[in-house]
Scaffold this active site. Sequence first.
Site, PDB file in Angstrom:
ATOM      1  N   ARG A  52       0.832  -1.221   0.000  1.00  0.00           N
ATOM      2  CA  ARG A  52       0.000   0.000   0.000  1.00  0.00           C
ATOM      3  C   ARG A  52       0.864   1.268   0.000  1.00  0.00           C
ATOM      4  O   ARG A  52       0.507   2.270   0.617  1.00  0.00           O
ATOM      5  CB  ARG A  52      -0.948   0.023   1.205  1.00  0.00           C
ATOM      6  CG  ARG A  52      -1.949  -1.105   1.255  1.00  0.00           C
ATOM      7  CD  ARG A  52      -2.952  -1.032   0.101  1.00  0.00           C
ATOM      8  NE  ARG A  52      -4.061  -1.922   0.283  1.00  0.00           N
ATOM      9  CZ  ARG A  52      -4.091  -3.190  -0.140  1.00  0.00           C
ATOM     10  NH1 ARG A  52      -3.064  -3.701  -0.794  1.00  0.00           N
ATOM     11  NH2 ARG A  52      -5.147  -3.948   0.073  1.00  0.00           N
ATOM     12  N   SER A  75     -10.662  -0.936   3.372  1.00  0.00           N
ATOM     13  CA  SER A  75      -9.896  -1.083   4.628  1.00  0.00           C
ATOM     14  C   SER A  75      -9.467   0.285   5.128  1.00  0.00           C
ATOM     15  O   SER A  75      -8.835   1.044   4.389  1.00  0.00           O
ATOM     16  CB  SER A  75      -8.631  -1.910   4.390  1.00  0.00           C
ATOM     17  OG  SER A  75      -8.955  -3.185   3.891  1.00  0.00           O
ATOM     18  N   GLU A 107      -4.919   3.553   6.445  1.00  0.00           N
ATOM     19  CA  GLU A 107      -4.609   3.323   5.027  1.00  0.00           C
ATOM     20  C   GLU A 107      -5.232   4.402   4.151  1.00  0.00           C
ATOM     21  O   GLU A 107      -4.735   4.734   3.079  1.00  0.00           O
ATOM     22  CB  GLU A 107      -5.125   1.933   4.638  1.00  0.00           C
ATOM     23  CG  GLU A 107      -4.577   1.390   3.345  1.00  0.00           C
ATOM     24  CD  GLU A 107      -5.668   1.074   2.355  1.00  0.00           C
ATOM     25  OE1 GLU A 107      -6.318   2.027   1.884  1.00  0.00           O
ATOM     26  OE2 GLU A 107      -5.853  -0.112   2.033  1.00  0.00           O
TER      27      GLU A 107
HETATM   28  P1  FAD Z   1      -9.099   8.586  -4.902  1.00  0.00           P
HETATM   29  O1  FAD Z   1      -9.745   8.171  -3.626  1.00  0.00           O
HETATM   30  O2  FAD Z   1      -9.813   9.552  -5.756  1.00  0.00           O
HETATM   31  O3  FAD Z   1      -7.644   9.141  -4.582  1.00  0.00           O
HETATM   32  C1  FAD Z   1      -6.772   8.453  -3.707  1.00  0.00           C
HETATM   33  C2  FAD Z   1      -5.450   9.243  -3.599  1.00  0.00           C
HETATM   34  O4  FAD Z   1      -4.773   9.221  -4.852  1.00  0.00           O
HETATM   35  C3  FAD Z   1      -5.650  10.734  -3.282  1.00  0.00           C
HETATM   36  O5  FAD Z   1      -4.558  11.159  -2.518  1.00  0.00           O
HETATM   37  C4  FAD Z   1      -5.643  11.389  -4.650  1.00  0.00           C
HETATM   38  O6  FAD Z   1      -5.244  12.756  -4.606  1.00  0.00           O
HETATM   39  C5  FAD Z   1      -4.622  10.535  -5.368  1.00  0.00           C
HETATM   40  N1  FAD Z   1      -4.861  10.433  -6.816  1.00  0.00           N
HETATM   41  C6  FAD Z   1      -5.933   9.897  -7.426  1.00  0.00           C
HETATM   42  N2  FAD Z   1      -5.781   9.918  -8.758  1.00  0.00           N
HETATM   43  C7  FAD Z   1      -4.573  10.497  -8.990  1.00  0.00           C
HETATM   44  C8  FAD Z   1      -3.836  10.810 -10.175  1.00  0.00           C
HETATM   45  N3  FAD Z   1      -4.306  10.551 -11.398  1.00  0.00           N
HETATM   46  N4  FAD Z   1      -2.628  11.391 -10.027  1.00  0.00           N
HETATM   47  C9  FAD Z   1      -2.139  11.688  -8.813  1.00  0.00           C
HETATM   48  N5  FAD Z   1      -2.786  11.411  -7.668  1.00  0.00           N
HETATM   49  C10 FAD Z   1      -3.984  10.828  -7.755  1.00  0.00           C
HETATM   50  N6  FAD Z   1      -7.801  -0.888  -2.296  1.00  0.00           N
HETATM   51  C11 FAD Z   1      -6.980  -1.948  -2.478  1.00  0.00           C
HETATM   52  O7  FAD Z   1      -5.767  -1.766  -2.674  1.00  0.00           O
HETATM   53  N7  FAD Z   1      -7.452  -3.219  -2.452  1.00  0.00           N
HETATM   54  C12 FAD Z   1      -8.755  -3.495  -2.248  1.00  0.00           C
HETATM   55  O8  FAD Z   1      -9.144  -4.654  -2.235  1.00  0.00           O
HETATM   56  C13 FAD Z   1      -9.651  -2.418  -2.052  1.00  0.00           C
HETATM   57  N8  FAD Z   1     -10.957  -2.633  -1.812  1.00  0.00           N
HETATM   58  C14 FAD Z   1     -11.803  -1.579  -1.627  1.00  0.00           C
HETATM   59  C15 FAD Z   1     -13.160  -1.849  -1.389  1.00  0.00           C
HETATM   60  C16 FAD Z   1     -14.047  -0.807  -1.214  1.00  0.00           C
HETATM   61  C17 FAD Z   1     -15.503  -1.104  -0.968  1.00  0.00           C
HETATM   62  C18 FAD Z   1     -13.602   0.535  -1.262  1.00  0.00           C
HETATM   63  C19 FAD Z   1     -14.562   1.675  -1.106  1.00  0.00           C
HETATM   64  C20 FAD Z   1     -12.254   0.807  -1.464  1.00  0.00           C
HETATM   65  C21 FAD Z   1     -11.333  -0.253  -1.644  1.00  0.00           C
HETATM   66  N9  FAD Z   1      -9.963  -0.031  -1.854  1.00  0.00           N
HETATM   67  C22 FAD Z   1      -9.127  -1.095  -2.079  1.00  0.00           C
HETATM   68  C23 FAD Z   1      -9.423   1.337  -1.830  1.00  0.00           C
HETATM   69  C24 FAD Z   1      -9.546   2.090  -3.179  1.00  0.00           C
HETATM   70  O9  FAD Z   1     -10.484   1.465  -4.015  1.00  0.00           O
HETATM   71  C25 FAD Z   1      -8.198   2.176  -3.909  1.00  0.00           C
HETATM   72  O10 FAD Z   1      -7.243   2.826  -3.113  1.00  0.00           O
HETATM   73  C26 FAD Z   1      -8.329   2.913  -5.245  1.00  0.00           C
HETATM   74  O11 FAD Z   1      -7.150   2.772  -5.989  1.00  0.00           O
HETATM   75  C27 FAD Z   1      -8.615   4.409  -5.071  1.00  0.00           C
HETATM   76  O12 FAD Z   1      -8.888   4.943  -6.356  1.00  0.00           O
HETATM   77  P2  FAD Z   1      -9.639   6.314  -6.541  1.00  0.00           P
HETATM   78  O13 FAD Z   1      -9.597   6.647  -7.975  1.00  0.00           O
HETATM   79  O14 FAD Z   1     -10.984   6.244  -5.920  1.00  0.00           O
HETATM   80  O15 FAD Z   1      -8.690   7.288  -5.730  1.00  0.00           O
HETATM   81  N1  EPU Z   2     -10.758 -11.615   9.938  1.00  0.00           N
HETATM   82  C1  EPU Z   2     -11.261 -11.657  11.216  1.00  0.00           C
HETATM   83  N2  EPU Z   2     -12.522 -11.201  11.410  1.00  0.00           N
HETATM   84  C2  EPU Z   2     -13.298 -10.735  10.407  1.00  0.00           C
HETATM   85  C3  EPU Z   2     -12.778 -10.683   9.093  1.00  0.00           C
HETATM   86  C4  EPU Z   2     -11.494 -11.135   8.888  1.00  0.00           C
HETATM   87  O1  EPU Z   2     -10.597 -12.089  12.147  1.00  0.00           O
HETATM   88  O2  EPU Z   2     -14.434 -10.343  10.670  1.00  0.00           O
HETATM   89  C5  EPU Z   2      -9.397 -12.145   9.709  1.00  0.00           C
HETATM   90  C6  EPU Z   2      -9.462 -13.584   9.224  1.00  0.00           C
HETATM   91  O3  EPU Z   2      -8.401 -14.289   9.816  1.00  0.00           O
HETATM   92  C7  EPU Z   2      -9.217 -13.460   7.726  1.00  0.00           C
HETATM   93  C8  EPU Z   2      -8.250 -12.287   7.695  1.00  0.00           C
HETATM   94  O4  EPU Z   2      -8.747 -11.397   8.702  1.00  0.00           O
HETATM   95  O5  EPU Z   2      -8.639 -14.614   7.177  1.00  0.00           O
HETATM   96  C9  EPU Z   2      -8.136 -11.583   6.357  1.00  0.00           C
HETATM   97  O6  EPU Z   2      -9.400 -11.087   5.968  1.00  0.00           O
HETATM   98  P1  EPU Z   2      -9.677 -10.702   4.438  1.00  0.00           P
HETATM   99  O7  EPU Z   2      -9.334 -11.837   3.542  1.00  0.00           O
HETATM  100  O8  EPU Z   2     -11.034 -10.118   4.365  1.00  0.00           O
HETATM  101  O9  EPU Z   2      -8.598  -9.589   4.091  1.00  0.00           O
HETATM  102  P2  EPU Z   2      -7.922  -8.396   4.891  1.00  0.00           P
HETATM  103  O10 EPU Z   2      -6.538  -8.785   5.261  1.00  0.00           O
HETATM  104  O11 EPU Z   2      -8.806  -7.936   5.993  1.00  0.00           O
HETATM  105  C10 EPU Z   2      -6.843  -7.314   2.810  1.00  0.00           C
HETATM  106  C11 EPU Z   2      -6.815  -5.979   2.129  1.00  0.00           C
HETATM  107  C12 EPU Z   2      -8.074  -5.775   1.319  1.00  0.00           C
HETATM  108  C13 EPU Z   2      -8.153  -6.874   0.265  1.00  0.00           C
HETATM  109  C14 EPU Z   2      -8.179  -8.224   0.978  1.00  0.00           C
HETATM  110  C15 EPU Z   2      -8.138  -9.384   0.002  1.00  0.00           C
HETATM  111  C16 EPU Z   2      -5.447  -4.521   3.495  1.00  0.00           C
HETATM  112  C17 EPU Z   2      -5.400  -3.365   4.436  1.00  0.00           C
HETATM  113  N3  EPU Z   2      -6.664  -4.924   3.124  1.00  0.00           N
HETATM  114  O12 EPU Z   2      -7.903  -7.286   3.758  1.00  0.00           O
HETATM  115  O13 EPU Z   2      -7.976  -4.526   0.658  1.00  0.00           O
HETATM  116  O14 EPU Z   2      -9.286  -6.730  -0.538  1.00  0.00           O
HETATM  117  O15 EPU Z   2      -7.019  -8.345   1.841  1.00  0.00           O
HETATM  118  O16 EPU Z   2      -6.861  -9.493  -0.519  1.00  0.00           O
HETATM  119  O17 EPU Z   2      -4.398  -5.049   3.133  1.00  0.00           O
HETATM  120  C18 EPU Z   2      -8.449  -2.196   0.878  1.00  0.00           C
HETATM  121  O18 EPU Z   2      -7.223  -2.005   0.802  1.00  0.00           O
HETATM  122  O19 EPU Z   2      -9.280  -1.259   0.974  1.00  0.00           O
HETATM  123  C19 EPU Z   2      -8.955  -3.567   0.886  1.00  0.00           C
HETATM  124  C20 EPU Z   2     -10.247  -3.867   1.011  1.00  0.00           C
END
Ligand code: FAD
Ligand code: EPU
Length: 336
Positions: free
Chosen positions: A162, A236, A332
């Site tokens: 990240r 997250s 994050e």
């Molecule tokens: P924004 O929120 O619009 O911007 C994020 C940051 O990047 C800000 O600082 C912004 O200024 C900057 N930025 C954006 N675009 C540019 C650009 N073109 N140039 C320079 N700076 C820029 N993330 C994960 O890694 N894994 C996941 O599994 C994951 N799951 C998610 C699930 C949900 C339900 C939600 C709501 C979010 C999740 N995220 C996850 C977080 C998010 O989706 C990512 O971080 C995504 O890349 C953000 O994209 P955005 O376009 O919305 O960025």
């Molecule tokens: N867990 C619990 N309780 C819960 C849920 C999960 O104890 O209620 C524990 C379990 O042991 C489970 C573990 O957490 O196995 C991992 O959970 P999960 O697979 O949901 O993933 P995560 O580690 O919580 C990360 C990323 C997610 C990404 C998933 C899948 C970060 C900060 N988050 O979550 O990214 O989608 O893995 O790869 O690394 C995001 O960055 O916004 C995001 C959603």
Amino acid sequence: MNIQENISLKPFNTFGIDVIAKVFTTFSSKEELTDVLNTYQKNPLLILGGGSNILFTKNFDGLVLKNELKGIELVKEDDEYYYVKAAAGEVWHEFVLHCLEHNYAGIENLSLIPGNVGASPMQNIGAYGVEIKDVFYELEAYHIQSHAIQTFGLKDCEFGYRESVFKRKFKDQFIILNVTYKLRKQPVFHTSYGAIEKELEKMSVKELSIKAISQAVINIRSSKLPDPKVVGNAGSFFKNPIVSKFRWHVIWEEYRDIPYYTSDNYHYKIPAAWLIEQCGWKGYRRNDIGCNPLQPLVLVNYGNATGNEIIELSEQIIQSVKQKFGIELEKEVNII
Ligand code: FAD
Ligand code: EPU
């Protein structure tokens, strides 16, 4: 150029926080970007993608620039790879769908992540065992001060968990214009993470494919992550902490069921969701703020919460995890 003043940013952030931007506009070409930057005061400046990794805590007293650069192009290919360039304003999941349709393999595990292409390298998005760094080739970014366009290769981006150079050394200095990904002609399937294999079985998949993996990931994600269109959130809220082997062992002495991923021989990554659940926060709700009942790593806005209320809850969670486990959770989400 459509300039709007004093508009609500509520529709532009997935947390659904209602703050006001002093000046708001979009850009859909480099020329338009240069025009805006020449016309308006650049300080403070916020580049907005899908707003899915942002928490607003106050009105934004400056210029918000929403990136609407569009276009996907196959720029070259060799025996092993397709090199696919996507403009920063493309919606990430739509880009994933485009790649699935064309049999470009490598980002199927990253299906359904909200946001735009331009933010994907910002924090090296990752899910289900794959990160952007695994498929990244290069990006072009616009230097805000000099207006020069610079190309960044894999090493230049200094990707980590990240993390990237754009969140650290070059914070607020560049606007990412496009990203080129190196996608495989012959897929290498990543199914060992989490519940993917179980989900594939449930789906009765006979022949593994990138489309099947994408669908499995979509099913798993939809079963536990709240849809921002229904409940405000930014995924997250915290990173999973990486702790020393010693710290992990101390906790393990008391909690033999502690889940972990080993990072190397000396460090362990512990799911923050587990730490938060152990502290009793899972499903917690106070007025419009809460900790998601299915995935406690996700903090939520049930309606009209403010950014500061969410921050307050996050600080309480950090405090209690620190008290119980001696681990300091790191946020994050980008706090603005
Ligand atoms: P924004 O929120 O619009 O911007 C994020 C940051 O990047 C800000 O600082 C912004 O200024 C900057 N930025 C954006 N675009 C540019 C650009 N073109 N140039 C320079 N700076 C820029 N993330 C994960 O890694 N894994 C996941 O599994 C994951 N799951 C998610 C699930 C949900 C339900 C939600 C709501 C979010 C999740 N995220 C996850 C977080 C998010 O989706 C990512 O971080 C995504 O890349 C953000 O994209 P955005 O376009 O919305 O960025
Ligand atoms: N867990 C619990 N309780 C819960 C849920 C999960 O104890 O209620 C524990 C379990 O042991 C489970 C573990 O957490 O196995 C991992 O959970 P999960 O697979 O949901 O993933 P995560 O580690 O919580 C990360 C990323 C997610 C990404 C998933 C899948 C970060 C900060 N988050 O979550 O990214 O989608 O893995 O790869 O690394 C995001 O960055 O916004 C995001 C959603």
